[in-house]
Structures are given as structure tokens and as C-alpha cells.
Motif scaffolding. Structure first.
Motif, PDB file in Angstrom:
ATOM      1  N   ASN A  60       0.803  -1.222   0.000  1.00 40.39           N
ATOM      2  CA  ASN A  60       0.000   0.000   0.000  1.00 40.39           C
ATOM      3  C   ASN A  60       0.838   1.277   0.000  1.00 40.39           C
ATOM      4  OD1 ASN A  60       1.000  -0.308   2.548  1.00 40.39           O
ATOM      5  ND2 ASN A  60      -0.917   0.088   3.604  1.00 40.39           N
ATOM      6  N   ARG A  61       2.138   1.175  -0.114  1.00 41.31           N
ATOM      7  CA  ARG A  61       3.005   2.356  -0.050  1.00 41.31           C
ATOM      8  C   ARG A  61       3.261   2.881  -1.471  1.00 41.31           C
ATOM      9  NH1 ARG A  61       8.045   1.758   3.704  1.00 41.31           N
ATOM     10  NH2 ARG A  61       6.434   2.067   5.267  1.00 41.31           N
ATOM     11  N   ASP A  62       3.025   4.184  -1.654  1.00 38.36           N
ATOM     12  CA  ASP A  62       3.235   4.794  -2.971  1.00 38.36           C
ATOM     13  C   ASP A  62       4.698   5.121  -3.242  1.00 38.36           C
ATOM     14  OD1 ASP A  62       0.584   4.709  -3.711  1.00 38.36           O
ATOM     15  OD2 ASP A  62       0.138   6.708  -2.942  1.00 38.36           O
ATOM     16  N   ARG A  63       5.388   5.613  -2.243  1.00 40.65           N
ATOM     17  CA  ARG A  63       6.792   6.014  -2.397  1.00 40.65           C
ATOM     18  C   ARG A  63       7.660   5.189  -1.445  1.00 40.65           C
ATOM     19  NH1 ARG A  63       7.574   9.487  -6.425  1.00 40.65           N
ATOM     20  NH2 ARG A  63       5.915  10.982  -6.695  1.00 40.65           N
ATOM     21  N   PRO A  64       8.853   4.816  -1.894  1.00 41.93           N
ATOM     22  CA  PRO A  64       9.741   4.048  -1.019  1.00 41.93           C
ATOM     23  C   PRO A  64      10.131   4.840   0.221  1.00 41.93           C
ATOM     24  CG  PRO A  64      10.534   4.029  -3.287  1.00 41.93           C
ATOM     25  CD  PRO A  64       9.426   5.028  -3.223  1.00 41.93           C
ATOM     26  N   LYS A  65      10.221   4.132   1.337  1.00 41.94           N
ATOM     27  CA  LYS A  65      10.665   4.730   2.597  1.00 41.94           C
ATOM     28  C   LYS A  65      11.555   3.745   3.329  1.00 41.94           C
ATOM     29  CE  LYS A  65       6.560   7.559   3.435  1.00 41.94           C
ATOM     30  NZ  LYS A  65       5.427   7.785   4.319  1.00 41.94           N
ATOM     31  N   GLY A  66      12.304   4.270   4.303  1.00 48.41           N
ATOM     32  CA  GLY A  66      13.074   3.403   5.193  1.00 48.41           C
ATOM     33  C   GLY A  66      14.460   3.032   4.716  1.00 48.41           C
ATOM     34  N   CYS A  67      14.927   3.618   3.616  1.00 48.89           N
ATOM     35  CA  CYS A  67      16.223   3.177   3.092  1.00 48.89           C
ATOM     36  C   CYS A  67      17.412   3.782   3.835  1.00 48.89           C
ATOM     37  CB  CYS A  67      16.322   3.460   1.596  1.00 48.89           C
ATOM     38  SG  CYS A  67      16.216   5.178   1.158  1.00 48.89           S
ATOM     39  N   GLU A  68      17.237   4.964   4.445  1.00 48.78           N
ATOM     40  CA  GLU A  68      18.381   5.616   5.084  1.00 48.78           C
ATOM     41  C   GLU A  68      18.996   4.761   6.180  1.00 48.78           C
ATOM     42  OE1 GLU A  68      15.344   7.083   4.966  1.00 48.78           O
ATOM     43  OE2 GLU A  68      15.628   8.568   3.376  1.00 48.78           O
ATOM     44  N   ARG A  69      18.168   4.230   7.049  1.00 43.19           N
ATOM     45  CA  ARG A  69      18.719   3.453   8.171  1.00 43.19           C
ATOM     46  C   ARG A  69      19.362   2.157   7.688  1.00 43.19           C
ATOM     47  NH1 ARG A  69      12.912   2.120  11.068  1.00 43.19           N
ATOM     48  NH2 ARG A  69      11.946   1.160   9.248  1.00 43.19           N
ATOM     49  N   TRP A  70      18.808   1.569   6.605  1.00 45.29           N
ATOM     50  CA  TRP A  70      19.406   0.359   6.060  1.00 45.29           C
ATOM     51  C   TRP A  70      20.741   0.663   5.400  1.00 45.29           C
ATOM     52  CZ3 TRP A  70      18.331  -4.773   6.357  1.00 45.29           C
ATOM     53  CH2 TRP A  70      17.137  -5.123   6.989  1.00 45.29           C
ATOM     54  N   LEU A  71      20.815   1.757   4.653  1.00 46.88           N
ATOM     55  CA  LEU A  71      22.071   2.110   3.993  1.00 46.88           C
ATOM     56  C   LEU A  71      23.145   2.505   5.001  1.00 46.88           C
ATOM     57  CD1 LEU A  71      20.727   4.031   0.887  1.00 46.88           C
ATOM     58  CD2 LEU A  71      21.891   1.809   0.911  1.00 46.88           C
ATOM     59  N   ASP A  72      22.734   3.072   6.128  1.00 46.56           N
ATOM     60  CA  ASP A  72      23.694   3.371   7.190  1.00 46.56           C
ATOM     61  C   ASP A  72      24.262   2.093   7.784  1.00 46.56           C
ATOM     62  OD1 ASP A  72      23.401   6.091   6.873  1.00 46.56           O
ATOM     63  OD2 ASP A  72      21.952   6.299   8.510  1.00 46.56           O
ATOM     64  N   ALA A  73      23.445   1.047   7.843  1.00 46.59           N
ATOM     65  CA  ALA A  73      23.871  -0.202   8.474  1.00 46.59           C
ATOM     66  C   ALA A  73      24.618  -1.132   7.521  1.00 46.59           C
ATOM     67  CB  ALA A  73      22.648  -0.935   9.042  1.00 46.59           C
ATOM     68  N   ALA A  74      24.323  -1.040   6.210  1.00 48.73           N
ATOM     69  CA  ALA A  74      24.937  -1.951   5.240  1.00 48.73           C
ATOM     70  C   ALA A  74      25.536  -1.141   4.093  1.00 48.73           C
ATOM     71  CB  ALA A  74      23.887  -2.924   4.700  1.00 48.73           C
ATOM     72  N   PRO A  75      26.833  -1.266   3.836  1.00 47.18           N
ATOM     73  CA  PRO A  75      27.487  -0.486   2.776  1.00 47.18           C
ATOM     74  C   PRO A  75      27.175  -1.036   1.374  1.00 47.18           C
ATOM     75  CG  PRO A  75      29.069  -1.954   3.784  1.00 47.18           C
ATOM     76  CD  PRO A  75      27.773  -2.135   4.536  1.00 47.18           C
ATOM     77  N   ALA A  76      25.945  -0.878   0.933  1.00 46.41           N
ATOM     78  CA  ALA A  76      25.523  -1.409  -0.361  1.00 46.41           C
ATOM     79  C   ALA A  76      25.918  -0.460  -1.486  1.00 46.41           C
ATOM     80  CB  ALA A  76      24.013  -1.614  -0.359  1.00 46.41           C
ATOM     81  N   SER A  77      26.260  -1.038  -2.631  1.00 45.35           N
ATOM     82  CA  SER A  77      26.592  -0.208  -3.787  1.00 45.35           C
ATOM     83  C   SER A  77      25.343   0.099  -4.616  1.00 45.35           C
ATOM     84  CB  SER A  77      27.649  -0.890  -4.655  1.00 45.35           C
ATOM     85  OG  SER A  77      27.172  -2.137  -5.115  1.00 45.35           O
ATOM     86  N   ARG A  78      24.333  -0.746  -4.532  1.00 43.38           N
ATOM     87  CA  ARG A  78      23.078  -0.486  -5.249  1.00 43.38           C
ATOM     88  C   ARG A  78      21.910  -0.766  -4.316  1.00 43.38           C
ATOM     89  NH1 ARG A  78      23.496  -3.879 -10.776  1.00 43.38           N
ATOM     90  NH2 ARG A  78      23.750  -5.537  -9.261  1.00 43.38           N
TER      91      ARG A  78
END
Length: 198
Positions: A60-78
Motif C-alpha cells: 500500500n506504499r506509494d513512495r519508497p521509505k526506510g532506506c536511510e537506516r538500512w544504507l547506514d547499516a549496510a554499505p551497499a553499492s546499489r
């Protein structure tokens, strides 16, 4: 070969982390990341940033949310956002994992922007997905429209409104000979005139 491991299965997760060429970390965007989610990745994965983050978004979510805390925890390139249960998002991830994803790069130039819109429309009509998009100048603007509108591509036709935009007022220099005897004569040199360049 694709290895899959749950975080709770620590020994198997360690084996997977040592064996893979690229690590896909999957998490739910509505939950905080576990402590050090990349703990099982090998040194080579971390050193060469061969980790991708897949965040599952609620339906039910229109726009993505919650990525900041995940990117802070995991050094993902994509970073990939997928909606739970969405078959098109699953197809896109399958193409990424198998190396068959489709990318489109759009060049600059105002007139080419209309051609870009036509190419995108033709690709969609042919059933060709666009997994990655990039561009320069007007190509970047059209690409941002595709990325921002996502699967609501019918709204891309609204980009034709670019045509309706008025060009900015330009300043043109009018060079001419100065005749100090002429009525209303101005000092010698260039005078600034305002107007559009239509």
C-alpha cells in the motif's frame, strides 16, 4: 548459482558469505535493520562493494521509505525497492541477478527529448522493460520522469508540455553606428534590448 540464507542460520550464512561473487541483502523497509546486517559478507565483498540492498516495501506504499537506516547499516553499492507481491518488481530483480537487465541512456538536446519519449513509448508497447535509466541534459530530465513516474508511463506523454514552456527572455546586443545628431540618440556602443528569441 544462487545461495539463499536466513539470518538465523548462522553457519550456512557464513558459508554463503564466503562463496558468493555478489551479495544481495534483503530486508523489510518497515522494520529496522538487524545489528550489522553485512556481518556474514566476505572481506572481498566488503572491499569491492559487491553488496546490493533489496528493500521490500509494503503493497500500500506509494513512495519508497526506510532506506536511510538500512544504507547506514549496510554499505551497499546499489539499492533496489520492490513492492511485496509485485510480479514486475520480481521480474526486474530476476533480470538483475541473471545479468539480463535492460538499461537506457538518453542523450542531451531539447529536440531529442521528444524522440526519447517516442523510444520509451515504443519500448513499452513492445513489452521491453526499462530496468536502469540515465541521461544527460534533457535526456536526464526525461529519464527522471520515467524513474519518478515508474509504471505510470502514460503520464510521460504529459512531458510534451515542454513545448508549451516559453523560452526565457534573452538579452540581445544591438550594435550600430552612433549619430549624435539623431533625435533621441544614445551614447555610442551597444544597447541592451529585451525580447524573446522567437
Amino acid at each position: 548459482m544462487l545461495y539463499a540464507a536466513e539470518r538465523e542460520d548462522i553457519e550456512w550464512a557464513k558459508v554463503c558469505g564466503r562463496q558468493v561473487d555478489r551479495l544481495f541483502l534483503v530486508g523489510r523497509s518497515d522494520l529496522p535493520p538487524p545489528f550489522d546486517p553485512s556481518a556474514f559478507s566476505s572481506q572481498a565483498i566488503q572491499q569491492h562493494r559487491l553488496m546490493d540492498l533489496i528493500l521490500v516495501q509494503p503493497k500500500n506504499r506509494d513512495r519508497p521509505k526506510g532506506c536511510e537506516r538500512w544504507l547506514d547499516a549496510a554499505p551497499a553499492s546499489r539499492l533496489f525497492h520492490v513492492k511485496a507481491g509485485d510480479i514486475r518488481d520480481a521480474g526486474r530483480l530476476a533480470r538483475v541477478v541473471t545479468g539480463t537487465s535492460i538499461g537506457l541512456v538518453l542523450s542531451g538536446g531539447g529536440a531529442r527529448a521528444y524522440a526519447h519519449i517516442g523510444v520509451i513509448k515504443a519500448m513499452r508497447e513492445a513489452g521491453r522493460p526499462i530496468d536502469f535509466i540515465g541521461g544527460a541534459s534533457m535526456g536526464a530530465i526525461v529519464g527522471a520522469g520515467v524513474a519518478g513516474l515508474g509504471r505510470r508511463g502514460d503520464r510521460l506523454a504529459g512531458a510534451r508540455r515542454f513545448r508549451q514552456l516559453q523560452p526565457p527572455r534573452r538579452h540581445r546586443l544591438s550594435h550600430g553606428r552612433h549619430d549624435p545628431r539623431a533625435p533621441g540618440a544614445q551614447p555610442a556602443g551597444a544597447s541592451l534590448q529585451h525580447g524573446s528569441d522567437r
